[in-house]
Design an enzyme around this catalytic site. Structure first.
Site, PDB file in Angstrom:
ATOM      1  N   GLU A 143      43.379  55.369  38.475  1.00 14.41           N
ATOM      2  CA  GLU A 143      44.708  54.754  38.346  1.00 14.41           C
ATOM      3  C   GLU A 143      45.142  54.096  39.655  1.00 14.41           C
ATOM      4  OE1 GLU A 143      43.856  55.887  35.164  1.00 14.41           O
ATOM      5  OE2 GLU A 143      45.718  54.811  35.081  1.00 14.41           O
ATOM      6  N   ASP A 196      32.575  21.895  47.713  1.00 20.50           N
ATOM      7  CA  ASP A 196      32.848  22.891  46.666  1.00 20.50           C
ATOM      8  C   ASP A 196      34.170  22.656  45.979  1.00 20.50           C
ATOM      9  OD1 ASP A 196      30.679  24.455  46.965  1.00 20.50           O
ATOM     10  OD2 ASP A 196      31.650  25.922  48.266  1.00 20.50           O
TER      11      ASP A 196
END
Ligand code: ADE
Length: 278
Positions: A143, A196
């Site tokens: 969690e 890129d």
């Protein structure tokens, strides 16, 4: 929008990159990393000494008999929370020992917690990390982690997207990949990273390779023209078009020339006239 200085920015960033990088990874599942880090360019980068990865099993730093690394949260509620002590012990002992003391003082090593609550990882952050010699990545699980890890151990917290993974391991691998490919020699073409998608604020346009006609679908004529200036302009416009269509939010931070603005204005007009007709 910024002045058109993208080329200079790209080169300046390349110069400040390191020639090699070391990652210390803190995880409950070191086995998850074999495979992605062994294959292809990352595998080669490791063989060439450009990338070093050390995996540290957090469980081995838990001092109790059962090596407990997680407990239920104070205050109740479901799930388990990763305990502070084993992670602090792991990170502090690794960063203050062996090679970490050599090239980089432990205080200069970023300690990055991977969690869905972190700031969003981006090409810019990859570039920033590619200037570091050593980076520590702490993979959260269950969690979450005891808040004191976030407050007093991590120097940064990164998320790779607005979705929840079972843990930070896959996020760590994505970050290692994005950073390592920026280091000199990892990609065959040293200029590849400058073009890129995201490197200069635009998505990349389409690419084609042989055959010229596949199932009747032809490669755009201009790419076969041999006219380098025309090809470069076409590529730029296709990158602008793709960004305009898919990620218009990126355009406000992109380096755009006068011609780029004129092209975008044309796309806007075209869209306006299509919508007007529809
Ligand atoms: N751990 C779980 N989900 C994550 C995410 N989206 N990014 C980084 N670490 C995570």
């Amino acid at each position: 929008m910024h002045a058109p200085d993208g080329e200079q920015n790209g080169e300046a960033r390349i110069e400040s990159r390191q020639t090699s990088i070391s990652f210390d990874i803190f995880t409950l599942f070191p086995g998850m990393f074999s495979g992605p880090l062994d294959a292809s360019m990352l595998g080669r980068a490791r063989e060439d000494g450009v990338l070093s990865v050390r995996l540290h099993d957090i469980r081995q730093y838990a001092t109790d008999k059962h090596h407990v690394t997680d407990e239920p949260p104070y205050g109740g509620g479901g799930g388990m929370v990763m305990k502070a002590e084993p992670i602090f012990r792991a990170v502090e002992s690794v960063l203050s020992s062996s090679w970490a003391v050599g090239p980089v003082p432990p205080a200069d090593i970023p300690v990055i917690l991977l969690s869905p609550q972190g700031r969003l990882f981006s090409q810019e952050i990859a570039q920033e990390l590619s200037t570091k010699r050593c980076v520590a990545l702490v993979c959260g699980r269950y969690e979450g982690v005891d808040e004191r890890i976030r407050q007093h151990l991590a120097t940064d917290e990164l998320s790779i997207g607005d979705y929840v993974l079972t843990g930070g391991e896959l996020a760590a691998m994505a970050i290692i990949d994005a950073v390592t490919r920026l280091l000199p020699g990892v990609l065959g073409d040293p200029t590849a990273t400058v073009h890129d998608s995201h490197a200069r604020g635009l998505l990349e346009g389409p690419h084609y390779t042989r055959p010229r006609v596949f199932r009747g679908w032809e490669v755009p004529e201009i790419l076969l023209s041999g006219d380098h200036a025309a090809v470069a302009r076409w590529r730029r416009e296709e990158a602008l078009r793709r960004t305009f269509e898919r990620r218009p939010d990126l355009l406000s931070d992109a380096d755009l020339s006068v011609e780029d603005h004129a092209f975008l204005a044309r796309l806007l007009r075209e869209r306006g006239s299509v919508q007007g007709r529809g």
